[in-house]
Design an enzyme around this catalytic site. Structure first.
Site, PDB file in Angstrom:
ATOM      1  N   SER A  14      -1.337   2.647  -0.943  1.00 37.21           N
ATOM      2  CA  SER A  14      -1.798   1.822  -2.065  1.00 37.21           C
ATOM      3  C   SER A  14      -0.739   0.782  -2.449  1.00 37.21           C
ATOM      4  O   SER A  14      -1.085  -0.345  -2.838  1.00 37.21           O
ATOM      5  CB  SER A  14      -2.195   2.680  -3.271  1.00 37.21           C
ATOM      6  N   ASN A  15       0.531   1.117  -2.327  1.00 39.35           N
ATOM      7  CA  ASN A  15       1.567   0.098  -2.605  1.00 39.35           C
ATOM      8  C   ASN A  15       1.556  -0.996  -1.553  1.00 39.35           C
ATOM      9  O   ASN A  15       1.711  -2.175  -1.868  1.00 39.35           O
ATOM     10  CB  ASN A  15       2.951   0.754  -2.695  1.00 39.35           C
ATOM     11  N   HIS A 114      10.139   4.454  -6.042  1.00 38.61           N
ATOM     12  CA  HIS A 114      10.074   5.895  -6.325  1.00 38.61           C
ATOM     13  C   HIS A 114       9.454   6.098  -7.706  1.00 38.61           C
ATOM     14  O   HIS A 114       9.838   5.419  -8.663  1.00 38.61           O
ATOM     15  CB  HIS A 114      11.471   6.512  -6.264  1.00 38.61           C
TER      16      HIS A 114
HETATM   17  C1  GAR Z   1       3.960   6.293  -4.235  1.00 37.50           C
HETATM   18  O1  GAR Z   1       3.703   6.903  -5.485  1.00 37.50           O
HETATM   19  C2  GAR Z   1       5.449   6.064  -4.035  1.00 37.50           C
HETATM   20  O2  GAR Z   1       6.111   5.706  -5.220  1.00 37.50           O
HETATM   21  C3  GAR Z   1       5.899   7.437  -3.573  1.00 37.50           C
HETATM   22  O3  GAR Z   1       4.891   7.816  -2.659  1.00 37.50           O
HETATM   23  C4  GAR Z   1       3.639   7.280  -3.099  1.00 37.50           C
HETATM   24  C5  GAR Z   1       2.984   6.585  -1.929  1.00 37.50           C
HETATM   25  O4  GAR Z   1       1.697   6.181  -2.273  1.00 37.50           O
HETATM   26  N1  GAR Z   1       7.183   7.411  -2.981  1.00 37.50           N
HETATM   27  C6  GAR Z   1       8.045   8.442  -3.083  1.00 37.50           C
HETATM   28  O5  GAR Z   1       7.790   9.486  -3.649  1.00 37.50           O
HETATM   29  C7  GAR Z   1       9.394   8.196  -2.413  1.00 37.50           C
HETATM   30  N2  GAR Z   1      10.229   9.327  -2.626  1.00 37.50           N
HETATM   31  P1  GAR Z   1       0.986   5.000  -1.499  1.00 37.50           P
HETATM   32  O6  GAR Z   1       0.993   5.412  -0.020  1.00 37.50           O
HETATM   33  O7  GAR Z   1      -0.401   4.997  -2.052  1.00 37.50           O
HETATM   34  O8  GAR Z   1       1.758   3.749  -1.759  1.00 37.50           O
END
Ligand code: GAR
Length: 212
Positions: A14-15, A114
């Site tokens: 999603s990011n 994070h």
């Molecule tokens: C996000 O919440 C990111 O901040 C976290 O993983 C998720 C990935 O979601 N990262 C960590 O925890 C790093 N230690 P996404 O795949 O939907 O972006």
């Protein structure tokens, strides 16, 4: 000149999508030259492909950390990369990998997001741990990567509240909406002025606490 980003993902992405959307809408002066995953099944890969971004994956299972990183480096070397952007990339990077992305100030051109106010709750389950702890305030941190897990000079932090009536899902959704806004903003600030760090540990790009 747009900055060239290699976006590393392990799961949903999603990011990554928020970053690609910001590029598409002209809010981020960057080019995503490649999306890489250590998980060939990551839904993020299909999403990136659908948006026309080249995707690559090398599964880490059965490979040593060093061998996996060698394959990752070999892959990235085929694309222009100014910055490596970790967007839910759930692998620790070794110091020998970091050395390939030196920044002039002695830092590395590798950025991570994070979902906590670091140094609280590093690791893979920050939302769960912060919620279970009963925090009243949590937040999002964007930082340069160093050899430690979820650690390195802070580029941005933004806090968000945990409301009394929040379910875990409410809490996490509030955090994710901050993530999706903040990551493209910080990358755009890098696109405009490079990495700006204060001489101390203070964040160089600080946003006011928002309660919603
Ligand atoms: C996000 O919440 C990111 O901040 C976290 O993983 C998720 C990935 O979601 N990262 C960590 O925890 C790093 N230690 P996404 O795949 O939907 O972006």
């Amino acid at each position: 000149m747009p900055i060239c980003l290699a976006i590393l993902v392990s799961g949903r992405g999603s990011n990554m999508k928020a970053i690609l959307q910001a590029i598409e809408e002209g809010r981020l002066d960057a080019r995503a030259t490649v999306v890489f995953s250590n998980n060939p099944q990551a839904p993020a890969l299909a999403a990136a492909l659908a948006l026309g971004v080249p995707v690559e994956s090398v599964g880490h299972r059965g490979l040593s950390r060093e061998d996996h990183e060698t394959r990752l480096l070999e892959t990235l070397s085929r694309y222009p990369v100014d910055y490596v952007v970790l967007a839910g990339y759930m692998r620790v990077l070794t110091s020998s990998f970091l050395q390939h992305f030196h920044h002039q100030d002695g830092y590395f051109r590798i950025v991570n997001i994070h979902p906590s106010l670091l140094p609280a709750f590093p690791g893979a389950n920050a939302y769960e741990e912060a919620f279970a702890y009963g925090v009243r305030l949590s937040g999002i941190t964007i930082h340069l990567v160093d050899e430690k897990v979820d650690h390195g000079p802070i580029l941005a932090q933004e806090a968000f509240a945990r409301l009394e009536e929040d379910t875990f899902d409410d809490f996490k959704a509030r955090g994710l909406s901050v993530e999706h806004r903040l990551y493209p903003q910080v990358l755009q600030s890098i696109a405009l002025q490079g990495i700006r760090l204060l001489p101390s540990d203070q964040p160089s790009f600080y946003q006011e606490t928002k309660s919603k």
